[in-house]
Design an enzyme around this catalytic site. Structure first.
Site, PDB file in Angstrom:
ATOM      1  N   LYS A 168       4.812 115.069   6.179  1.00 40.26           N
ATOM      2  CA  LYS A 168       5.036 115.432   4.771  1.00 40.26           C
ATOM      3  C   LYS A 168       6.125 116.507   4.776  1.00 40.26           C
ATOM      4  O   LYS A 168       5.863 117.683   5.040  1.00 40.26           O
ATOM      5  CB  LYS A 168       3.734 115.991   4.197  1.00 40.26           C
ATOM      6  CG  LYS A 168       3.525 115.838   2.703  1.00 40.26           C
ATOM      7  CD  LYS A 168       4.609 116.362   1.810  1.00 40.26           C
ATOM      8  CE  LYS A 168       4.516 117.818   1.473  1.00 40.26           C
ATOM      9  NZ  LYS A 168       5.674 118.295   0.648  1.00 40.26           N
ATOM     10  N   PRO A 169       7.390 116.103   4.498  1.00 38.02           N
ATOM     11  CA  PRO A 169       8.472 117.109   4.503  1.00 38.02           C
ATOM     12  C   PRO A 169       8.353 118.040   3.290  1.00 38.02           C
ATOM     13  O   PRO A 169       7.700 117.691   2.300  1.00 38.02           O
ATOM     14  CB  PRO A 169       9.749 116.267   4.355  1.00 38.02           C
ATOM     15  CG  PRO A 169       9.344 114.846   4.508  1.00 38.02           C
ATOM     16  CD  PRO A 169       7.892 114.759   4.168  1.00 38.02           C
ATOM     17  N   GLY A 221       4.600 127.115   7.382  1.00 37.88           N
ATOM     18  CA  GLY A 221       4.958 127.538   6.023  1.00 37.88           C
ATOM     19  C   GLY A 221       4.346 128.885   5.724  1.00 37.88           C
ATOM     20  O   GLY A 221       4.079 129.688   6.624  1.00 37.88           O
ATOM     21  N   ALA A 224      -0.152 132.052   2.635  1.00 38.06           N
ATOM     22  CA  ALA A 224      -1.088 131.682   1.561  1.00 38.06           C
ATOM     23  C   ALA A 224      -1.375 130.181   1.593  1.00 38.06           C
ATOM     24  O   ALA A 224      -2.524 129.751   1.423  1.00 38.06           O
ATOM     25  CB  ALA A 224      -0.505 132.079   0.205  1.00 38.06           C
ATOM     26  N   GLY A 226      -1.147 128.325   4.254  1.00 43.25           N
ATOM     27  CA  GLY A 226      -1.911 128.138   5.490  1.00 43.25           C
ATOM     28  C   GLY A 226      -3.397 128.375   5.251  1.00 43.25           C
ATOM     29  O   GLY A 226      -4.251 127.645   5.769  1.00 43.25           O
ATOM     30  N   GLU A 243       1.569 127.637  11.818  1.00 42.44           N
ATOM     31  CA  GLU A 243       2.656 128.589  12.087  1.00 42.44           C
ATOM     32  C   GLU A 243       3.021 129.183  10.738  1.00 42.44           C
ATOM     33  O   GLU A 243       3.582 128.496   9.881  1.00 42.44           O
ATOM     34  CB  GLU A 243       3.879 127.867  12.680  1.00 42.44           C
ATOM     35  CG  GLU A 243       3.630 127.195  14.012  1.00 42.44           C
ATOM     36  CD  GLU A 243       3.336 128.152  15.147  1.00 42.44           C
ATOM     37  OE1 GLU A 243       3.469 129.387  14.951  1.00 42.44           O
ATOM     38  OE2 GLU A 243       2.944 127.679  16.215  1.00 42.44           O
ATOM     39  N   ARG A 271      20.924 135.042  10.447  1.00 41.70           N
ATOM     40  CA  ARG A 271      20.984 133.617  10.769  1.00 41.70           C
ATOM     41  C   ARG A 271      20.102 132.877   9.758  1.00 41.70           C
ATOM     42  O   ARG A 271      19.062 133.374   9.341  1.00 41.70           O
ATOM     43  CB  ARG A 271      20.445 133.391  12.184  1.00 41.70           C
ATOM     44  CG  ARG A 271      20.519 131.944  12.621  1.00 41.70           C
ATOM     45  CD  ARG A 271      20.034 131.801  14.040  1.00 41.70           C
ATOM     46  NE  ARG A 271      18.594 131.885  14.105  1.00 41.70           N
ATOM     47  CZ  ARG A 271      17.803 130.927  14.615  1.00 41.70           C
ATOM     48  NH1 ARG A 271      18.321 129.831  15.104  1.00 41.70           N
ATOM     49  NH2 ARG A 271      16.506 131.082  14.647  1.00 41.70           N
ATOM     50  N   CYS A 277      10.988 132.328  10.161  1.00 37.87           N
ATOM     51  CA  CYS A 277       9.706 133.044  10.281  1.00 37.87           C
ATOM     52  C   CYS A 277       9.859 134.207  11.252  1.00 37.87           C
ATOM     53  O   CYS A 277       9.214 135.231  11.097  1.00 37.87           O
ATOM     54  CB  CYS A 277       8.577 132.094  10.663  1.00 37.87           C
ATOM     55  SG  CYS A 277       9.034 130.882  11.875  1.00 37.87           S
ATOM     56  N   GLU A 378       6.446 139.679   3.874  1.00 39.12           N
ATOM     57  CA  GLU A 378       7.539 138.938   4.498  1.00 39.12           C
ATOM     58  C   GLU A 378       8.720 138.871   3.515  1.00 39.12           C
ATOM     59  O   GLU A 378       8.584 138.307   2.430  1.00 39.12           O
ATOM     60  CB  GLU A 378       7.076 137.515   4.840  1.00 39.12           C
ATOM     61  CG  GLU A 378       8.175 136.674   5.447  1.00 39.12           C
ATOM     62  CD  GLU A 378       7.679 135.316   5.948  1.00 39.12           C
ATOM     63  OE1 GLU A 378       6.898 134.661   5.232  1.00 39.12           O
ATOM     64  OE2 GLU A 378       8.102 134.917   7.046  1.00 39.12           O
TER      65      GLU A 378
HETATM   66  P1  NDP Z   1       4.892 126.526   1.419  1.00 39.78           P
HETATM   67  O1  NDP Z   1       4.023 127.112   2.452  1.00 39.78           O
HETATM   68  O2  NDP Z   1       4.374 126.455   0.041  1.00 39.78           O
HETATM   69  O3  NDP Z   1       5.319 125.025   1.803  1.00 39.78           O
HETATM   70  C1  NDP Z   1       5.302 124.498   3.113  1.00 39.78           C
HETATM   71  C2  NDP Z   1       4.826 123.055   3.061  1.00 39.78           C
HETATM   72  O4  NDP Z   1       3.493 122.975   2.578  1.00 39.78           O
HETATM   73  C3  NDP Z   1       5.655 122.175   2.125  1.00 39.78           C
HETATM   74  O5  NDP Z   1       5.792 120.899   2.696  1.00 39.78           O
HETATM   75  C4  NDP Z   1       4.785 122.123   0.890  1.00 39.78           C
HETATM   76  O6  NDP Z   1       5.061 120.996   0.081  1.00 39.78           O
HETATM   77  C5  NDP Z   1       3.415 122.043   1.514  1.00 39.78           C
HETATM   78  N1  NDP Z   1       2.314 122.409   0.634  1.00 39.78           N
HETATM   79  C6  NDP Z   1       2.347 123.243  -0.438  1.00 39.78           C
HETATM   80  N2  NDP Z   1       1.114 123.325  -0.994  1.00 39.78           N
HETATM   81  C7  NDP Z   1       0.290 122.545  -0.260  1.00 39.78           C
HETATM   82  C8  NDP Z   1      -1.098 122.214  -0.335  1.00 39.78           C
HETATM   83  N3  NDP Z   1      -1.887 122.704  -1.281  1.00 39.78           N
HETATM   84  N4  NDP Z   1      -1.607 121.370   0.575  1.00 39.78           N
HETATM   85  C9  NDP Z   1      -0.840 120.856   1.548  1.00 39.78           C
HETATM   86  N5  NDP Z   1       0.497 121.117   1.661  1.00 39.78           N
HETATM   87  C10 NDP Z   1       1.044 121.964   0.774  1.00 39.78           C
HETATM   88  O7  NDP Z   1       6.234 127.283   1.457  1.00 39.78           O
HETATM   89  P2  NDP Z   1       7.426 127.231   0.399  1.00 39.78           P
HETATM   90  O8  NDP Z   1       8.363 126.218   0.854  1.00 39.78           O
HETATM   91  O9  NDP Z   1       6.923 127.087  -1.002  1.00 39.78           O
HETATM   92  O10 NDP Z   1       8.020 128.685   0.571  1.00 39.78           O
HETATM   93  C11 NDP Z   1       7.324 129.803  -0.006  1.00 39.78           C
HETATM   94  C12 NDP Z   1       7.388 131.019   0.895  1.00 39.78           C
HETATM   95  O11 NDP Z   1       6.812 130.714   2.167  1.00 39.78           O
HETATM   96  C13 NDP Z   1       8.765 131.497   1.210  1.00 39.78           C
HETATM   97  O12 NDP Z   1       9.201 132.375   0.232  1.00 39.78           O
HETATM   98  C14 NDP Z   1       8.588 132.171   2.533  1.00 39.78           C
HETATM   99  O13 NDP Z   1       8.226 133.508   2.322  1.00 39.78           O
HETATM  100  C15 NDP Z   1       7.455 131.441   3.169  1.00 39.78           C
HETATM  101  N6  NDP Z   1       7.872 130.494   4.192  1.00 39.78           N
HETATM  102  C16 NDP Z   1       7.686 130.853   5.477  1.00 39.78           C
HETATM  103  C17 NDP Z   1       8.055 130.010   6.493  1.00 39.78           C
HETATM  104  C18 NDP Z   1       7.891 130.405   7.890  1.00 39.78           C
HETATM  105  O14 NDP Z   1       8.366 129.701   8.777  1.00 39.78           O
HETATM  106  N7  NDP Z   1       7.227 131.510   8.150  1.00 39.78           N
HETATM  107  C19 NDP Z   1       8.659 128.700   6.225  1.00 39.78           C
HETATM  108  C20 NDP Z   1       8.818 128.405   4.816  1.00 39.78           C
HETATM  109  C21 NDP Z   1       8.407 129.280   3.864  1.00 39.78           C
HETATM  110  P3  NDP Z   1       6.102 121.129  -1.145  1.00 39.78           P
HETATM  111  O15 NDP Z   1       7.427 121.479  -0.556  1.00 39.78           O
HETATM  112  O16 NDP Z   1       6.053 119.782  -1.738  1.00 39.78           O
HETATM  113  O17 NDP Z   1       5.558 122.205  -2.032  1.00 39.78           O
END
Ligand code: NDP
Length: 485
Positions: A168-169, A221, A224, A226, A243, A271, A277, A378
């Protein structure tokens, strides 16, 4: 989408658009998948599991090496697609696609070469054998910051171990993930071994959590999200690797090579436009070197060329979305509102050439309050708070004062001091005299609220196995089992 080895539309025929953050232009559209589509993909992965998990390791290893060649041959095309939807400079996109190939190369080399053992029981009555079995169907839920390499961190060990996938991208970066998986299928990967369903996390992602056909969730991601994934997985006790976010400290000691450290800090913070993260998110400087370090660092930050990632001269592309930019803006305002000193002003540019994209110029702040959001949460963008400390004890105490524990770095010529600090810093990785660089062979993951489990390295493979113990009593030496016990 890709289901059962074929391009698939959503059953509702609905779609959504993907935009280029550097220009605001539409790049393409993808199907808006829903629960029904996700169910179809899980069924396809379940069916494919029977064949893929039963293949000898050497065949899976060869299939993965074919993928390595195909991805390396397709770097330019995939990198251009990644820059168009994500915004990072083309050079960084190429490096991300190569890292995807490296993951497959590493795990292709690891499987089929394990050491085995048949171990006698301590009582001498027989022996036991520990074997590994693939977990089953894995739901890989991906973020937008490194959509391709972080997919590789999941697919490569998972496929090597014999699992199958529904990917699920992130909704803002589905295109290069789809293109990469299409390439995998072209190399002869059996249909259904990797499926991709595009659509909202709250619908497609939730189906992966609810569906009893999915045995494991591998997620990268926000912390929250997670937490929500842990809750959703609890119903069926699904296996999990998480992660999550980080607020990585970088500590520069008084004996560090200051030029090297300044370069490392620029690379580590800016970068991918600060959206990693493991980006350097808090910089701690020993009092005695703070002034000279900042002089060189600030000059370097001011020379960063911001622009469209497609242009060769660009050092740093746009922030990924307007929402991301607003979050960074608000954190910077919070810090300056609490008295932070502006060392590099940056911020949202007013120049017309930046007006269509989501650009944000690098910001560096000094004398930041430890109560500021940037010091605690973060900050996922190109803004860096700097803190001056008396020495290592204070630096480590401050570095650990957060709910996160993903990466960290220490810059010193004294390896004893570096090792001691690495032992005390509460983080999954401590880099010594290096900015945050991940490698396929090195386990990666977080302490505290930065995650659960590890990706990469041998540990990364272990998370895609169930451990099976077989206990054998030697015939004739066994005990009698009747009552009384
Ligand atoms: P999210 O954690 O919301 O999204 C990551 C993935 O989870 C996406 O594919 C998203 O789908 C999916 N997702 C969202 N809600 C659910 C759910 N209820 N059940 C299952 N899957 C779900 O991150 P965001 O992209 O919204 O970014 C928000 C914040 O997260 C950023 O501002 C940043 O601070 C942080 N972040 C941290 C990362 C890291 O590597 N530490 C990476 C990315 C973000 P969809 O895209 O369709 O919502």
């Amino acid at each position: 989408m890709i289901i059962g080895g074929e391009w698939a539309d959503s059953h509702t025929r609905e779609s959504f658009e993907v935009y280029n953050p550097a220009t605001g232009a539409k790049v393409d559209s993808v199907p808006r998948g829903d629960r029904e589509d996700a169910k179809r993909a899980v069924d396809s992965a379940k069916e494919a599991f029977k064949g893929w998990s039963g293949k000898p390791a050497i065949e899976r290893s060869r299939a993965m090496l074919r993928i390595v060649d195909a991805v390396r041959a397709g770097v330019e095309e995939l990198a251009a697609s990644l820059t168009a939807e994500q915004g990072k400079p083309l050079r960084e996109s190429r490096s991300e696609i190569n890292s995807f190939a490296n993951s497959f190369e590493y795990y292709a080399g690891l499987i089929g070469r394990e050491r085995g053992a048949q171990t006698p029981f301590s009582t001498g009555e027989g022996y036991f054998v520990v074997t590994k079995r693939p977990v089953g169907v894995v739901g890989a839920i991906l973020p937008w910051n490194f959509p391709v390499s972080l997919m590789g961190w999941k697919l490569a060990p998972g496929l090597a171990a014999g699992n199958t996938f529904v990917v699920k991208p992130a909704s803002t970066t589905p295109l290069t993930d789809l293109a990469a998986v299409a390439l995998l299928m072209k190399t002869g990967l059996p249909p259904g071994v990797v499926n991709v369903v595009t659509g909202p996390g709250a619908i497609v992602g939730e189906e992966l959590l609810d569906n009893p056909g999915v045995s494991k969730i591998a997620f990268t991601g926000e912390t929250a999200t997670g937490r929500r994934i842990m809750e959703g997985s609890a119903k069926q006790i699904k296996r999990l690797t998480l992660e999550l976010g980080g607020s990585d400290p970088m500590i520069v000691c008084d004996d560090a090579d200051l030029e090297l450290a300044a370069e490392g800090a620029v690379w580590g913070r800016f970068r991918n436009c600060g959206q990693s993260c493991t980006s350097v998110k808090r910089l701690f400087l020993f009092e005695s070197i703070a002034e000279s370090f900042l002089k060189s660092f600030v000059e370097r930050v001011k020379s960063i060329v911001v622009g469209n990632g497609m242009e060769g001269s660009t050092h740093m592309g746009p922030v990924h979305t307007p929402e991301q930019r607003e979050k960074v803006e608000s954190m910077v305002a919070d810090a300056t509102g609490r008295g932070a000193q502006v060392l590099v002003e940056g911020g949202t540019p007013t120049d017309k050439k930046f007006s269509r994209g989501v650009f944000y110029m690098p910001v560096v702040l000094g004398e930041v309050s430890y109560d500021a959001q940037m010091a605690k949460e973060e900050c996922f963008g190109p803004a860096l708070p700097v803190f001056v400390v008396k020495g290592l004890d204070e630096a480590i105490e401050r570095a650990n004062d957060t709910a996160y524990g993903l990466g960290s770095s220490i810059w010193t010529k004294d390896m004893g001091r570096a090792y001691d600090a690495a032992e005390k810093i509460e983080a999954g990785t401590t880099w010594v005299n290096s900015p945050p660089i991940s490698r396929a062979e090195v386990p990666f993951g977080g302490f505290k609220q930065s995650g659960l489990g590890r990706e990469n390295g041998v540990e990364g493979l272990d998370h895609y196995y169930e451990t099976k113990s077989i206990q054998v009593l030697d015939y004739g030496k066994g005990r009698k089992w009747g009552f009384p016990i």
